[in-house]
Design an enzyme around this catalytic site. Structure first.
Site, PDB file in Angstrom:
ATOM      1  N   LYS A 135      -1.013   4.825   4.244  1.00  0.00           N
ATOM      2  CA  LYS A 135      -1.824   3.869   5.013  1.00  0.00           C
ATOM      3  C   LYS A 135      -1.130   3.563   6.331  1.00  0.00           C
ATOM      4  O   LYS A 135      -0.017   3.062   6.357  1.00  0.00           O
ATOM      5  CB  LYS A 135      -2.057   2.580   4.209  1.00  0.00           C
ATOM      6  CG  LYS A 135      -2.982   1.606   4.935  1.00  0.00           C
ATOM      7  CD  LYS A 135      -3.383   0.451   4.038  1.00  0.00           C
ATOM      8  CE  LYS A 135      -4.209  -0.585   4.757  1.00  0.00           C
ATOM      9  NZ  LYS A 135      -5.494  -0.082   5.257  1.00  0.00           N
ATOM     10  N   HIS A 167       0.839  -1.201   0.000  1.00  0.00           N
ATOM     11  CA  HIS A 167       0.000   0.000   0.000  1.00  0.00           C
ATOM     12  C   HIS A 167       0.872   1.249   0.000  1.00  0.00           C
ATOM     13  O   HIS A 167       2.039   1.211   0.389  1.00  0.00           O
ATOM     14  CB  HIS A 167      -0.915   0.038   1.237  1.00  0.00           C
ATOM     15  CG  HIS A 167      -2.064  -0.920   1.152  1.00  0.00           C
ATOM     16  ND1 HIS A 167      -1.954  -2.244   1.510  1.00  0.00           N
ATOM     17  CD2 HIS A 167      -3.353  -0.744   0.766  1.00  0.00           C
ATOM     18  CE1 HIS A 167      -3.115  -2.845   1.331  1.00  0.00           C
ATOM     19  NE2 HIS A 167      -3.983  -1.964   0.884  1.00  0.00           N
TER      20      HIS A 167
END
Ligand code: NAP
Length: 210
Positions: free
Chosen positions: A127, A123
């Site tokens: 995040k 990610h």
């Protein structure tokens, strides 16, 4: 449908509202600090924060409006009971991307045929949580002691690989999210099927995909 959208100005909201409108829905955006007035709406959608979602959902249910929720990191059990009491629906999915949900379904099936698997989730560095909720759900679906590797780097959006290892063979299942529009199909599906669901809480997009 006439929809109330909690968090319409958020990252997901800004991607989803135009798609919902293009699909023919009328959307009333409700932001932090606004009166959570959903009167006259057929359903409410929430993509906000774990702190805000329970109050938004409670307000919608109290006004007799069923909800579709994508906000993660909160426990919907109590509000599911309230929805059941009122004959309304509360649909909550940790991942509204049909591709990601199919990846989990295929991984569950592959796990029956391979002795070991590992999950790599990648990610963007923004995040905060690791491993991702989708990676944890995938590992739980595979079972055993499935290891999860988390990568956080600029340039990534949201990606996951599940690698199965067996004697003389590997199987890789990979899903890439390249834009937040990927959540639109799942939200549209949930809205279409909302009235067919039993009153109370239903979780997971998998329950809606035939
Ligand atoms: P975000 O950009 O931070 O957006 C959240 C939005 O909600 C912001 O506009 C925020 O306003 C607003 N908000 C906060 N409290 C509110 C309240 N009480 N009433 C109405 N609006 C309120 O976050 P995001 O990336 O869009 O993600 C939203 C949520 O969806 C997160 O929990 C994320 O984990 C989840 N998510 C789920 C999926 C899925 O497939 N299920 C996919 C992606 C993300 P302010 O900026 O003014 O605070």
């Amino acid at each position: 449908m006439r929809l109330a959208f909690f968090g319409a100005e958020g990252k997901v909201g800004r991607a989803l509202v135009p798609v919902l409108e293009a699909a023919g829905h009328e959307v009333r955006g409700i932001e932090l600090g606004d009166d959570p007035d959903v009167s006259g709406c057929d359903a409410a959608v929430d993509f906000t924060t774990p702190d805000a979602a329970p109050a938004n959902v409670r307000a919608a249910l109290e006004q007799g409006v069923s909800c579709v929720v994508g906000t993660t990191g909160w426990d919907p059990a109590e509000l599911g009971a309230l929805a059941a009491e009122k004959g309304l629906r509360l649909f909550v999915a940790p991942n509204f991307s049909t591709g990601a949900v199919l990846m989990m379904r295929f991984a569950r099936e592959a796990a029956e045929h391979f002795p070991r698997a590992e999950v790599i989730e990648l990610h963007n560095e923004a995040k905060k949580d690791a491993p991702s909720g989708t990676a944890k759900a995938t590992a739980a679906a595979i079972g055993g002691n499935t290891t999860i590797h988390s990568v956080r780097l600029p340039g990534l959006v949201a990606h996951q690989e599940v690698i199965f290892g067996g004697d003389g063979q590997l199987l890789t299942i990979r899903h890439d999210t390249t834009g937040r529009e990927s959540f639109a199909d799942g939200v549209l599906l949930a809205l279409t099927k909302l009235d067919e669901l039993p009153p109370g809480l239903t979780t997971g997009l998998d329950t809606l995909l035939s």
